[in-house]
Design an enzyme around this catalytic site. Structure first.
Site, PDB file in Angstrom:
ATOM      1  CB  SER A  60      -0.936   0.014   1.216  1.00  0.00           C
ATOM      2  OG  SER A  60      -0.220  -0.276   2.408  1.00  0.00           O
ATOM      3  CE  LYS A 128       0.113  -8.341   3.258  1.00  0.00           C
ATOM      4  NZ  LYS A 128      -0.433  -8.374   1.885  1.00  0.00           N
ATOM      5  CD  GLU A 197      -7.526  -5.622   1.534  1.00  0.00           C
ATOM      6  OE1 GLU A 197      -6.366  -6.095   1.545  1.00  0.00           O
ATOM      7  OE2 GLU A 197      -7.808  -4.502   1.077  1.00  0.00           O
TER       8      GLU A 197
HETATM    9  O1  KIV Z   1      -0.425  -3.456   1.524  1.00  0.00           O
HETATM   10  C1  KIV Z   1      -1.056  -3.436   2.604  1.00  0.00           C
HETATM   11  O2  KIV Z   1      -1.049  -2.441   3.345  1.00  0.00           O
HETATM   12  C2  KIV Z   1      -1.802  -4.632   2.967  1.00  0.00           C
HETATM   13  C3  KIV Z   1      -2.683  -4.577   4.178  1.00  0.00           C
HETATM   14  C4  KIV Z   1      -3.842  -3.709   3.954  1.00  0.00           C
HETATM   15  C5  KIV Z   1      -3.056  -5.922   4.659  1.00  0.00           C
HETATM   16  O3  KIV Z   1      -1.701  -5.614   2.319  1.00  0.00           O
END
Ligand code: KIV
Length: 294
Positions: A60, A128, A197
């Site tokens: 993000s 992640k 999400e």
């Molecule tokens: O990129 C991000 O901030 C995310 C979160 C919203 C889980 O993947």
């Protein structure tokens, strides 16, 4: 020897650093897990001082701090630079780096090589990745290489176009089943936790008893083991569209504009700098200087 001997080194932890087992213990005890994103050194210090359990350097960042229109364009090098800055400000929470779009999907080798960079160069505790499908194999490969992996299902912004846009997922029984199957497959692949999400609360409620790993929700209702929000959304720093699940805990952008505007007004009105902001010179030195200048 430090537990986290990385290029981007963490300062020594104040309390006990959060580990995969302490997260699992929280789930077992029913203690909610607080996770937030951070993208720089001061953001990491804020997360540290606020006492969250997990910090995600989310992709993000592409939108919140780099100004891209989506998360897709951000590069590995850009993410590593931000993640290393977060590492330098973070002592206690678990640090998870988000593998950007195009950096892990092509092959297990590519996924392992990228994940290793997040650990070696940016000091991450884990990484992640998004989606089920082929991402399940990538997750298994990274876990096999000794790097903890967090999964992410439901609305997966890296592939939002294929999902029909930034919209909630799993609202039909078929799609809900897919989300559930992806989550279970990521757990079986060895993920230590998973993000849900933008899925219906009722779907989360159905899935929770079926998963053993901690589930962190964002727009997935209250029954998950923890919650995550984007720091720039919750503090009101990002001025882009905020999803339904965002709760604002501050309006920092407005405060920042106010502060910078007040400064600019002071400069224009010659109210800044004042005498207290300047440096003095001994009168005899000034006298000598004048002599030299003449
Ligand atoms: O990129 C991000 O901030 C995310 C979160 C919203 C889980 O993947």
């Amino acid at each position: 020897m430090s537990a986290r001997p990385n290029v981007a080194t963490a300062p020594p932890a104040k309390g006990k650093p959060v580990t995969l087992s302490s997260l699992a213990a929280k789930k077992a005890l029913g203690e909610p897990i607080a996770m937030v994103t951070a993208y720089d050194y001061p953001g990491a210090q804020v997360a540290e001082e606020a006492g969250v359990d997990v910090v995600l350097v989310g992709d993000s960042a592409a939108m919140t701090v780099l100004g891209y229109p989506s998360t897709v364009p951000v590069s590995v090098d850009e993410m590593l630079m931000l993640t290393a800055a977060v590492r330098r400000g973070l002592r206690t929470p678990l640090l998870v780096g988000d593998l950007p779009f195009g950096s892990y999907e092509a092959s297990d080798e590519q996924a392992i090589a990228t994940a290793q960079r997040f650990v070696k160069e940016a000091g991450c505790d884990g990484v992640k990745l998004e989606r089920g499908g082929t991402s399940v194999d990538r997750a298994a490969a990274i876990v096999g290489a000794g790097i903890p992996v967090m999964g992410h299902v439901g609305l997966t912004p890296q592939t939002a176009t294929a999902l029909g846009g930034y919209r909630s997922q799993g609202r039909t029984a078929e799609r809900a089943l897919e989300v559930g199957r992806d989550a279970l497959a990521l757990e079986a692949a060895g993920c230590f936790a998973i993000v849900f999400e933008a899925i219906p609360t009722a779907l989360t409620d159905e899935l929770m008893p079926r998963l053993e790993i901690p589930v962190i929700g964002i727009g997935a209702g209250p029954s998950t083991d923890g919650q995550v929000l984007v720091m720039h959304d919750l503090l009101g720093i990002y001025d882009g569209h905020a999803a339904r699940f965002v709760k604002r805990y501050g309006e920092l952008r407005a405060r920042m504009v106010e502060g910078v505007r007040a400064y600019a007004d002071d400069v224009r009105e010659r109210r800044y700098p004042g005498p207290e902001h300047g440096y003095t010179m001994a009168p005899d030195e000034l006298e000598r200087l004048r002599g030299m200048l003449d």
